[in-house]
Design an enzyme around this catalytic site. Structure first.
Site, PDB file in Angstrom:
ATOM      1  N   HIS A  16       0.875  -1.193   0.000  1.00 52.54           N
ATOM      2  CA  HIS A  16       0.000   0.000   0.000  1.00 52.54           C
ATOM      3  C   HIS A  16       0.899   1.225   0.000  1.00 52.54           C
ATOM      4  O   HIS A  16       1.427   1.617   1.039  1.00 52.54           O
ATOM      5  CB  HIS A  16      -0.917  -0.003   1.239  1.00 52.54           C
ATOM      6  CG  HIS A  16      -1.866   1.156   1.286  1.00 52.54           C
ATOM      7  ND1 HIS A  16      -3.204   1.001   1.599  1.00 52.54           N
ATOM      8  CD2 HIS A  16      -1.693   2.486   1.067  1.00 52.54           C
ATOM      9  CE1 HIS A  16      -3.799   2.181   1.572  1.00 52.54           C
ATOM     10  NE2 HIS A  16      -2.889   3.109   1.260  1.00 52.54           N
ATOM     11  N   HIS A  18       1.699   5.290  -1.696  1.00 51.27           N
ATOM     12  CA  HIS A  18       1.346   6.480  -2.478  1.00 51.27           C
ATOM     13  C   HIS A  18       2.616   7.056  -3.084  1.00 51.27           C
ATOM     14  O   HIS A  18       3.513   7.496  -2.349  1.00 51.27           O
ATOM     15  CB  HIS A  18       0.680   7.530  -1.585  1.00 51.27           C
ATOM     16  CG  HIS A  18      -0.603   7.047  -0.986  1.00 51.27           C
ATOM     17  ND1 HIS A  18      -1.826   7.189  -1.609  1.00 51.27           N
ATOM     18  CD2 HIS A  18      -0.849   6.368   0.166  1.00 51.27           C
ATOM     19  CE1 HIS A  18      -2.767   6.640  -0.868  1.00 51.27           C
ATOM     20  NE2 HIS A  18      -2.205   6.131   0.225  1.00 51.27           N
ATOM     21  N   ASN A  44      -5.034   7.213  -6.047  1.00 54.70           N
ATOM     22  CA  ASN A  44      -5.717   8.471  -5.702  1.00 54.70           C
ATOM     23  C   ASN A  44      -4.934   9.699  -6.166  1.00 54.70           C
ATOM     24  O   ASN A  44      -4.600  10.585  -5.385  1.00 54.70           O
ATOM     25  CB  ASN A  44      -6.033   8.544  -4.194  1.00 54.70           C
ATOM     26  CG  ASN A  44      -4.808   8.546  -3.300  1.00 54.70           C
ATOM     27  OD1 ASN A  44      -3.766   7.989  -3.655  1.00 54.70           O
ATOM     28  ND2 ASN A  44      -4.907   9.173  -2.133  1.00 54.70           N
ATOM     29  N   LYS A  99      -9.073  -0.267  -5.953  1.00 57.51           N
ATOM     30  CA  LYS A  99      -9.160   0.332  -4.617  1.00 57.51           C
ATOM     31  C   LYS A  99     -10.442   1.129  -4.461  1.00 57.51           C
ATOM     32  O   LYS A  99     -10.697   2.051  -5.241  1.00 57.51           O
ATOM     33  CB  LYS A  99      -7.941   1.263  -4.419  1.00 57.51           C
ATOM     34  CG  LYS A  99      -7.955   2.086  -3.132  1.00 57.51           C
ATOM     35  CD  LYS A  99      -7.703   1.257  -1.903  1.00 57.51           C
ATOM     36  CE  LYS A  99      -7.830   2.054  -0.614  1.00 57.51           C
ATOM     37  NZ  LYS A  99      -6.737   2.969  -0.361  1.00 57.51           N
ATOM     38  N   HIS A 138     -10.626   1.182   1.604  1.00 56.13           N
ATOM     39  CA  HIS A 138     -10.362   2.107   2.708  1.00 56.13           C
ATOM     40  C   HIS A 138     -11.609   2.047   3.586  1.00 56.13           C
ATOM     41  O   HIS A 138     -12.621   2.677   3.278  1.00 56.13           O
ATOM     42  CB  HIS A 138     -10.114   3.531   2.186  1.00 56.13           C
ATOM     43  CG  HIS A 138      -9.769   4.500   3.288  1.00 56.13           C
ATOM     44  ND1 HIS A 138      -8.571   5.184   3.332  1.00 56.13           N
ATOM     45  CD2 HIS A 138     -10.443   4.867   4.406  1.00 56.13           C
ATOM     46  CE1 HIS A 138      -8.537   5.944   4.421  1.00 56.13           C
ATOM     47  NE2 HIS A 138      -9.670   5.765   5.093  1.00 56.13           N
ATOM     48  N   HIS A 172      -4.781  -0.764   5.558  1.00 53.71           N
ATOM     49  CA  HIS A 172      -4.259  -0.061   6.743  1.00 53.71           C
ATOM     50  C   HIS A 172      -5.147  -0.190   7.984  1.00 53.71           C
ATOM     51  O   HIS A 172      -5.666   0.784   8.497  1.00 53.71           O
ATOM     52  CB  HIS A 172      -3.949   1.414   6.448  1.00 53.71           C
ATOM     53  CG  HIS A 172      -5.005   2.155   5.671  1.00 53.71           C
ATOM     54  ND1 HIS A 172      -6.326   2.123   5.994  1.00 53.71           N
ATOM     55  CD2 HIS A 172      -4.905   2.958   4.583  1.00 53.71           C
ATOM     56  CE1 HIS A 172      -6.990   2.871   5.138  1.00 53.71           C
ATOM     57  NE2 HIS A 172      -6.148   3.380   4.274  1.00 53.71           N
ATOM     58  N   ASP A 244       1.405   2.508   3.520  1.00 53.42           N
ATOM     59  CA  ASP A 244       0.582   3.714   3.377  1.00 53.42           C
ATOM     60  C   ASP A 244       1.450   4.954   3.483  1.00 53.42           C
ATOM     61  O   ASP A 244       0.998   6.002   3.946  1.00 53.42           O
ATOM     62  CB  ASP A 244      -0.561   3.747   4.407  1.00 53.42           C
ATOM     63  CG  ASP A 244      -1.627   4.773   4.050  1.00 53.42           C
ATOM     64  OD1 ASP A 244      -1.637   5.245   2.896  1.00 53.42           O
ATOM     65  OD2 ASP A 244      -2.430   5.118   4.936  1.00 53.42           O
ATOM     66  N   ALA A 260      -3.456  14.762   5.666  1.00 53.12           N
ATOM     67  CA  ALA A 260      -3.301  13.457   6.312  1.00 53.12           C
ATOM     68  C   ALA A 260      -2.311  12.601   5.539  1.00 53.12           C
ATOM     69  O   ALA A 260      -2.409  12.475   4.323  1.00 53.12           O
ATOM     70  CB  ALA A 260      -4.651  12.749   6.377  1.00 53.12           C
TER      71      ALA A 260
HETATM   72  C1  NCD Z   1      -3.369   9.032   2.139  1.00 50.86           C
HETATM   73  C2  NCD Z   1      -2.889  10.076   1.119  1.00 50.86           C
HETATM   74  O1  NCD Z   1      -2.315  11.102   1.529  1.00 50.86           O
HETATM   75  O2  NCD Z   1      -3.042   9.845  -0.087  1.00 50.86           O
HETATM   76  N1  NCD Z   1      -3.421   9.654   3.428  1.00 50.86           N
HETATM   77  C3  NCD Z   1      -3.406   9.025   4.626  1.00 50.86           C
HETATM   78  O3  NCD Z   1      -3.563   9.695   5.645  1.00 50.86           O
HETATM   79  N2  NCD Z   1      -3.211   7.739   4.733  1.00 50.86           N
HETATM   80  C4  NCD Z   1      -4.677   8.462   1.710  1.00 50.86           C
HETATM   81  C5  NCD Z   1      -5.095   7.232   2.457  1.00 50.86           C
HETATM   82  O4  NCD Z   1      -4.555   6.137   2.257  1.00 50.86           O
HETATM   83  O5  NCD Z   1      -5.991   7.332   3.304  1.00 50.86           O
HETATM   84 ZN    ZN Z   2      -3.204   5.086   1.606  1.00 50.23          ZN
END
Ligand code: NCD
Ligand code: ZN
Length: 341
Positions: A16, A18, A44, A99, A138, A172, A244, A260
Site C-alpha cells: 500500500h 502512495h 488516488n 481500490k 479504505h 491499513h 501507506d 493526512a
Molecule cells: C493518504 C494520502 O495522503 O493519499 N493519506 C493518509 O492519511 N493515509 C490516503 C489514504 O490512504 O488514506
Molecule cells: Zn493510503
C-alpha cells in the site's frame, strides 16, 4: 547469547504505497525502489486513475522515476460502480487490484463511492469476483473519528459474505476489531502500516500536536496497537505489510489544516528490523514483509536481497529534490539499524 548484527530481507514488498506524480514522484519513487522489490501503488491521483490509458501511462512514469532500480510497481484502479465487465476483462492482466474509497474519507477521495449500499456496488463486485480481481478497501465511515473503522466492520462482513469468491483486503487496519475480523471470513485479508505498529493517538495529539504523525485512519488506542503488533510479529498469514507511506510537502503538513499522511518509505526496513528484533520475532519478518503478500496476491516478485546492519542511522530532517520536499517520520532521530550499501 550472541548479538545479531546483520539481517537479510528477501524481496521486500510494500502492498500500500502512495507515489504521487510529477516532481514528487521523482523524489519519493527511488526512496522505495532502492530497497523494495515491488509495491502496490494507490490510484488516488488528481484526477484518480480510472482508465487503462491513465493507468499504463502512470506505470511508465513510475518506471522512469525508479529506473535505476530493479523494482516492479503493481498498479491499481480507483473503484467506480459503473465499470463494465468488458472494461474490467480488458484491464485485469495489467492491474493487481481495484481500490475502493468512500467519497471524501481521505486525501483525494472526492470521487469515491457516495454510498456503500451493496446493491449499488453489486454489478462491479460481481464482475471483479468472476474475473478474480482483488478489492482493496479504505474501510472508514464518516462517523466519530475514533469509531470510523469499527463502524465499517459490518460493511466488510456484508461484502465478504455476499461475494465469497472476491478477495478483499482491508487496507491499513488500525483496530483490534479488524484483526479479529480477519479470522472470521475466509476471503478477508489486510494490510497494516509501520506507524500503526508504533504509535497511538497519544503520540499524535496527547502532547504538542505532531502533524507528521497525522494520517487517516488516525492512530487508535494502546490495545489496538498491541493487537496489530501481535498479529504482525507472528506474521499472521492473512496480514501483509503496506506502509501507506503518503508524502505531502512540508508546507502542507506544518500549517493550519494539516494534510493526512505519514511518510515512512526511507525508514521502513530499518525500523521493522528493530521492532521484530526487540520482540524476538526476526524469523517472521520475511513472511510479514514479503511471503504473505506473494501468497495472497499470487505474485513472484523480482529477486532482491536487502542487507541490514546494526549501525546507527540518523534519519534525514527532510528529503528534497526536483523542487519538492517531504519530512519523514522520525526526522532527525537515530535508528539502530542501517541498510548496507
Ligand atoms: C493518504 C494520502 O495522503 O493519499 N493519506 C493518509 O492519511 N493515509 C490516503 C489514504 O490512504 O488514506
Ligand atoms: Zn493510503
Amino acid at each position: 547469547m550472541s548479538q545479531i548484527t546483520t539481517f537479510e530481507i528477501n524481496e521486500p514488498l510494500d502492498m500500500h504505497l502512495h507515489l504521487r506524480d510529477g516532481e514528487m514522484l521523482k523524489l519519493v519513487g527511488p526512496l522505495t525502489s532502492n530497497t523494495f522489490s515491488g509495491a502496490l501503488i494507490m490510484p488516488n491521483l488528481v484526477p484518480p486513475v480510472t482508465t487503462k490509458e491513465a493507468m499504463l501511462s502512470y506505470k511508465e512514469r513510475i518506471k522512469e522515476a525508479c529506473s535505476g532500480d530493479d523494482f516492479e510497481p503493481y498498479l491499481t484502479l480507483f473503484f467506480k460502480d459503473d465499470y463494465s465487465y468488458e472494461f474490467l476483462e480488458d484491464v485485469k492482466d495489467d492491474i493487481i487490484a481495484i481500490k475502493l474509497y468512500p467519497a471524501g474519507i481521505t486525501t483525494n477521495s472526492e470521487n469515491g463511492v457516495s454510498s456503500m449500499n451493496i446493491e449499488t456496488l453489486r454489478p462491479t463486485l460481481e464482475s471483479m469476483s468472476k474475473l478474480g480481481i482483488p478489492l482493496c478497501i479504505h474501510g472508514e465511515t464518516n462517523g466519530f473519528v475514533m469509531d470510523r473503522e469499527k463502524e465499517f466492520m459490518p460493511i466488510y462482513e456484508s461484502i465478504a459474505s455476499n461475494f465469497p469468491d472476491l478477495k478483499i483486503i482491508m487496507e491499513h487496519i488500525t483496530t483490534k476489531d479488524a484483526v479479529e475480523l480477519l479470522d472470521k471470513h475466509e476471503n478477508l485479508h489486510a494490510t497494516v502500516t509501520l506507524h500503526h505498529l508504533l504509535i497511538t493517538l497519544d503520540d499524535v495529539a496527547g502532547g504538542m500536536l505532531q502533524p507528521h504523525l497525522f494520517c487517516k485512519p488516525i492512530a487508535k488506542r494502546n490495545e489496538d496497537k498491541e493487537a496489530l503488533l501481535n498479529a504482525a510479529l507472528k506474521a499472521h498469514p492473512k496480514l501483509m505489510f503496506g506502509s501507506d507511506s503518503a508524502p505531502h510537502p512540508k508546507h502542507k503538513k506544518e500549517c493550519c489544516g494539516c494534510a493526512a499522511g505519514v511518510f515512512t518509505s526511507p525508514i521502513i526496513l530499518q525500523v521493522l528490523t528493530e521492532l521484530f528484533e526487540e520482540n524476538g520475532a526476526l524469523d517472521n519478518l520475511n513472511a510479514f514483509v514479503s511471503l504473505n503478500a506473494q501468497r495472497i496476491y499470487n505474485k513472484k516478485p523480482i529477486k532482491k536481497t536487502i542487507k541490514l546492519v546494526k549501525k546507527d542511522f540518523i534519519v534525514p530532517a527532510i528529503y528534497e529534490a526536483h523542487g519538492e520536499n517531504v519530512v519523514p517520520m522520525y526526522a532527525g532521530e537515530k535508528l539502530a539499524w542501517s541498510i548496507e550499501n
